[in-house]
Design a protein around this motif. Structure first.
Motif, short mmCIF file in Angstrom:
data_model
loop_
_atom_site.label_atom_id
_atom_site.label_comp_id
_atom_site.label_asym_id
_atom_site.label_seq_id
_atom_site.Cartn_x
_atom_site.Cartn_y
_atom_site.Cartn_z
N LEU A 280 2.65 1.75 -3.51
CA LEU A 280 1.57 2.05 -4.45
C LEU A 280 1.28 3.56 -4.30
O LEU A 280 0.94 4.41 -5.25
CB LEU A 280 0.49 1.27 -4.54
N ALA A 281 0.96 3.91 -3.12
CA ALA A 281 0.42 5.19 -2.59
C ALA A 281 1.41 6.28 -3.00
O ALA A 281 0.98 7.46 -3.38
CB ALA A 281 0.14 5.35 -1.15
N ASN A 282 2.69 6.13 -2.95
CA ASN A 282 3.50 7.05 -3.69
C ASN A 282 3.65 7.13 -4.98
O ASN A 282 4.09 8.44 -5.47
CB ASN A 282 5.12 6.69 -2.98
N THR A 283 3.00 6.41 -5.76
CA THR A 283 2.69 6.63 -7.12
C THR A 283 1.23 7.11 -7.31
O THR A 283 1.04 8.21 -8.04
CB THR A 283 2.87 4.99 -7.92
N ASP A 284 0.32 6.48 -6.72
CA ASP A 284 -1.01 6.97 -6.85
C ASP A 284 -1.79 6.15 -5.46
O ASP A 284 -2.28 4.89 -5.63
CB ASP A 284 -1.67 6.43 -8.15
N GLN B 244 -5.61 5.16 3.57
CA GLN B 244 -4.50 5.88 4.50
C GLN B 244 -4.15 6.00 5.88
O GLN B 244 -3.18 6.12 6.36
CB GLN B 244 -4.91 7.64 3.90
N GLU B 245 -5.42 5.80 6.44
CA GLU B 245 -5.11 5.77 7.99
C GLU B 245 -4.56 4.73 8.45
O GLU B 245 -3.77 4.72 9.29
CB GLU B 245 -6.50 6.07 8.74
N PHE B 246 -4.64 3.37 8.02
CA PHE B 246 -4.22 2.01 8.56
C PHE B 246 -3.16 1.56 7.66
O PHE B 246 -2.55 0.54 8.16
CB PHE B 246 -5.38 1.26 8.70
N TYR B 247 -3.22 1.83 6.34
CA TYR B 247 -1.99 1.18 5.83
C TYR B 247 -0.81 1.83 5.20
O TYR B 247 0.22 1.39 4.88
CB TYR B 247 -2.64 0.26 4.40
N ILE B 248 -1.13 3.20 4.92
CA ILE B 248 0.24 3.77 4.27
C ILE B 248 0.93 4.61 5.16
O ILE B 248 0.44 5.22 6.07
CB ILE B 248 -0.39 4.99 3.27
N LYS B 249 2.28 4.20 4.92
CA LYS B 249 3.06 4.75 6.11
C LYS B 249 3.77 5.71 5.23
O LYS B 249 4.30 5.27 4.17
CB LYS B 249 4.16 3.62 6.66
N THR B 250 4.28 7.16 5.72
CA THR B 250 4.93 8.04 5.23
C THR B 250 6.48 7.44 5.13
O THR B 250 6.92 7.07 6.16
CB THR B 250 4.86 9.39 5.97
N ILE B 251 6.99 7.80 3.87
CA ILE B 251 8.44 7.44 3.71
C ILE B 251 9.13 8.86 3.26
O ILE B 251 8.73 9.35 2.31
CB ILE B 251 8.45 6.33 2.58
N PRO B 252 10.20 8.84 3.86
CA PRO B 252 11.11 10.20 3.52
C PRO B 252 11.38 9.97 2.14
O PRO B 252 11.68 8.97 1.58
CB PRO B 252 12.12 10.25 4.26
N ALA B 253 11.46 11.07 1.15
CA ALA B 253 11.83 11.21 -0.05
C ALA B 253 13.20 10.36 -0.18
O ALA B 253 13.35 9.84 -1.28
CB ALA B 253 12.04 12.80 -0.47
N THR C 21 14.73 7.64 1.37
CA THR C 21 14.32 6.51 1.29
C THR C 21 13.72 5.91 0.00
O THR C 21 13.92 4.93 -0.50
CB THR C 21 13.51 6.23 2.78
N LEU C 22 12.64 6.73 -0.35
CA LEU C 22 11.73 6.21 -1.44
C LEU C 22 12.88 6.19 -2.64
O LEU C 22 12.77 5.24 -3.47
CB LEU C 22 10.51 7.32 -1.82
N ALA D 296 0.88 -1.20 0.01
CA ALA D 296 -0.18 0.12 -0.21
C ALA D 296 1.02 1.17 -0.08
O ALA D 296 0.83 2.06 -0.78
CB ALA D 296 -1.00 -0.08 1.19
N THR D 297 1.94 1.38 0.72
CA THR D 297 2.75 2.50 1.01
C THR D 297 3.50 2.81 -0.33
O THR D 297 3.54 3.63 -0.70
CB THR D 297 3.78 2.12 1.89
#
Length: 146
Positions: free
Chosen positions: A87-91, A108-117, A119-120, A84-85
């Motif tokens: 894929l979310a960074n793409t869409d 967004q609330e339960f699956y996507i974790k913010t990744i610093p740029a 790291t991505l 999820a994380t």
């Protein structure tokens, strides 16, 4: 769940999901080599031809293999959350669709974790350098969506 087949939690949960090409090819090859599988049968089965209990597989196979490599097991939820994380960074809508959530807030609330740029960026570089056993990039044909 735990070797039992049951209905999905919601009607929206029922869906055909796309597989990236390397995984699809491995599953097709595995199914073609297996003599006990029928076209409509589950791919991962136990000795009774029932769906495999993934927790038992973790205990017997995945866990010991990771232990020999001194790697921790993070669980199946971690894999789902990682997907999820990624894929979310793409869409973000792609993540929502792949997880079959009805609304983006759940994803967004339960699956996507913010990744610093940084790291991505490093992970994208690593992904482009990873090769499968045929020497092909794992990301080269992952966009087929089938």
């Amino acid at each position: 769940w735990r070797g039992e087949v049951a209905d999905c939690k919601t009607e929206h949960s029922k869906a055909t999901l796309p597989l990236i090409s390397p995984l699809r090819e491995m599953l097709i090859a595995f199914k073609a080599e297996s003599t006990v599988l029928k076209p409509d049968q589950f791919i991962l089965i136990n000795s009774n031809l029932a769906p495999l209990d993934l927790h038992a597989m973790t205990r017997r196979t995945i866990g010991p293999k990771l232990k020999t490599k001194k790697l921790p097991w993070r669980g199946y939820y971690a894999g789902r959350r990682g997907l999820a994380t990624y894929l979310a960074n793409t869409d973000p809508l792609a993540a929502m669709g792949m997880l079959r959530h009805k609304n983006l807030n759940t994803t967004q609330e339960f699956y996507i974790k913010t990744i610093p740029a940084v790291t991505l960026s490093a992970m994208k570089q690593l992904s482009s350098n990873v090769r499968d056993n045929k020497g092909l990039s794992l990301t080269a044909s992952s966009g087929s969506g089938s």
